[in-house]
Design an enzyme around this catalytic site. Structure first.
Site, short mmCIF file in Angstrom:
data_model
loop_
_atom_site.label_atom_id
_atom_site.label_comp_id
_atom_site.label_asym_id
_atom_site.label_seq_id
_atom_site.Cartn_x
_atom_site.Cartn_y
_atom_site.Cartn_z
N ASP A 71 -3.62 8.74 -1.72
CA ASP A 71 -3.79 8.22 -3.09
C ASP A 71 -5.21 8.42 -3.61
O ASP A 71 -5.43 8.53 -4.81
CB ASP A 71 -3.41 6.74 -3.13
N ARG A 119 -2.09 0.89 -12.57
CA ARG A 119 -2.27 0.76 -11.11
C ARG A 119 -3.69 1.20 -10.76
O ARG A 119 -4.21 2.13 -11.37
CB ARG A 119 -1.25 1.63 -10.34
N GLY A 159 3.80 7.38 -6.39
CA GLY A 159 3.29 8.60 -5.77
C GLY A 159 2.18 9.14 -6.68
O GLY A 159 2.38 9.30 -7.89
N ASN A 164 -4.10 5.60 1.56
CA ASN A 164 -2.68 5.94 1.42
C ASN A 164 -1.88 4.67 1.69
O ASN A 164 -2.45 3.62 2.00
CB ASN A 164 -2.29 7.07 2.39
N LYS A 165 -0.58 4.78 1.59
CA LYS A 165 0.30 3.63 1.73
C LYS A 165 -0.04 2.77 2.94
O LYS A 165 -0.37 3.29 4.01
CB LYS A 165 1.75 4.14 1.82
O1 MRU Z 1 2.82 2.68 -3.85
P1 MRU Z 1 3.23 4.13 -3.91
O2 MRU Z 1 4.67 4.34 -3.58
O3 MRU Z 1 2.82 4.77 -5.21
O4 MRU Z 1 2.38 4.84 -2.76
C1 MRU Z 1 2.51 6.23 -2.63
C2 MRU Z 1 1.78 6.80 -1.48
O5 MRU Z 1 1.07 6.13 -0.77
C3 MRU Z 1 1.89 8.29 -1.30
O6 MRU Z 1 1.78 8.64 0.06
C4 MRU Z 1 0.77 9.00 -2.08
O7 MRU Z 1 0.73 8.57 -3.39
C5 MRU Z 1 0.94 10.48 -2.06
S1 MRU Z 1 2.33 11.06 -3.00
C6 MRU Z 1 2.31 12.76 -2.90
#
Ligand code: MRU
Length: 350
Positions: free
Chosen positions: A241, A95, A53, A251-252
């Site tokens: 992100d 990352r 996140g 985003n994801k």
């Molecule tokens: O791979 P992740 O679990 O880090 O991906 C997270 C996301 O895509 C979240 O939606 C994003 O970081 C926002 S968290 C407030």
């Protein structure tokens, strides 16, 4: 929001000698806090998604740099600074997509620009990391308040991944309005996409919202269109992100699909994110680096192989939703809508 009597979990806690970190890989079966004692521990926790996140990654990396600074044995300020830059670059390599990681690390490095001795630098860095965490909690509360203004009692809202409390300092971004609604006795129902391949929706979003007594229903990602239609979903809200200067939003993986569905069903698609997730230095989403993760996330489920040995795999962790599909970007400063490029430019040039 702070008066609620339900549980809102925290993922990153500074303990002076170490960082206490909720191991998000083990949720929901086991609630375990790890002790991160070295910069290598912090890098590994971020890389392996023990913390994930965008804002939570930034906060953890900031405390990681504070740990590294505290443990530095350099005799001269010059060598302290050189080593700190190496730790900064190392943590930044954990990352690639969430800009909060680089934003937080650079904010710490900038905080010591005028500093000339090691002790003061160590203190300044730690204070800045604490400030980033404290600010994020307030920012998430504000995002929640602004987000709640676009929903009404009885709404049924879809989300993907986990943009909740454990993805931030507290409360979350896309999930913050649900905590706030609960507090105000406004009934909102959440439909959480499971979020293949790492299942942040199934494991984390449901776990968080159920503890707060929020009405949440889990679906698999490929049920989204049918669910929007059959359950009369009224809106979609997701986290981010990295948001480019024109509003294109990473985003994801799977977020872009939901934005296309929102457009097809004529329901609003919202992004909820703090200003620390914007990257005004890049003009559009094509410039956002998209992390590709290990093929085993797809070929294996809980360590059991489900795909043929040697199959070719494409495993991007994020996608980019074009600005034209976004009804509003909900920030701590209010909701950006209309021409997002213009709205972002006037926000950042204020
Ligand atoms: O791979 P992740 O679990 O880090 O991906 C997270 C996301 O895509 C979240 O939606 C994003 O970081 C926002 S968290 C407030």
């Amino acid at each position: 929001m702070p008066t609620q009597n339900f549980v809102i979990p925290r993922s990153v806690i500074w303990k002076e000698e170490y960082i206490s970190l909720l191991n998000q890989q083990k949720i929901p079966q086991v609630t375990e806090y790890l002790e991160l004692r070295t910069v290598e521990d912090v890098w590994e926790a971020i890389q392996s998604l023990k913390v994930r996140g965008a804002p939570a990654i930034g906060i953890t990396a900031a405390y990681g740099l504070a740990l590294a600074a505290n443990q530095e044995l350099s005799q001269t300020y010059e060598s302290f600074l050189n080593n700190l830059k190496k730790h900064r670059d190392y943590l930044a390599s954990s990352r690639p997509t969430a800009v909060n990681l680089f934003w937080a690390l650079d904010r710490l490095m900038n905080s010591i620009k005028e500093v000339t001795n090691i002790d003061e630098a160590k203190k300044t860095i730690l204070n800045e990391a604490k400030a980033i965490e404290a600010e994020d909690e307030k920012v998430c509360q504000s995002i929640g308040e602004h987000a709640l203004s676009v929903f009404k009692d009885g709404d049924r809202i879809m989300t993907i991944c986990n943009a909740g409390s454990i993805a931030t300092a507290k409360y979350g971004t896309a999930l913050a309005p649900f905590y706030l609604a609960k507090e105000k006795n406004i009934n909102l129902s959440v439909y959480a996409c499971e979020t293949r391949p790492v299942l942040q929706g199934a494991r984390l979003t449901t776990w968080e919202l159920m503890q707060a007594g929020v009405d949440v229903t889990l679906i698999t990602d490929n049920m989204a269109a049918h669910t929007i239609k059959s359950k009369n979903i009224t809106a979609i809200i997701v986290g981010a992100d990295r948001i480019a200067a024109n509003g294109d939003t990473a985003n994801k993986i799977g977020t872009f699909n939901l934005a296309l569905l929102a457009s097809a069903f004529n329901i609003p698609f919202y992004v909820a994110a703090p200003l620390s997730t914007f990257d005004p230095a890049i003009t559009d989403g094509n410039q956002i680096p998209i992390e590709e993760r290990h093929s085993e996330e797809i070929t294996h489920i809980h360590g059991v192989q489900v795909a043929p040995e040697g199959v070719k795999v494409f495993n991007p962790a994020f996608d980019v939703t074009p600005n034209k599909l976004i009804a509003g970007i909900i920030t701590e400063k209010g909701i950006l809508s209309g021409d997002l490029k213009e709205a972002i430019s006037s926000l950042f040039n204020k």
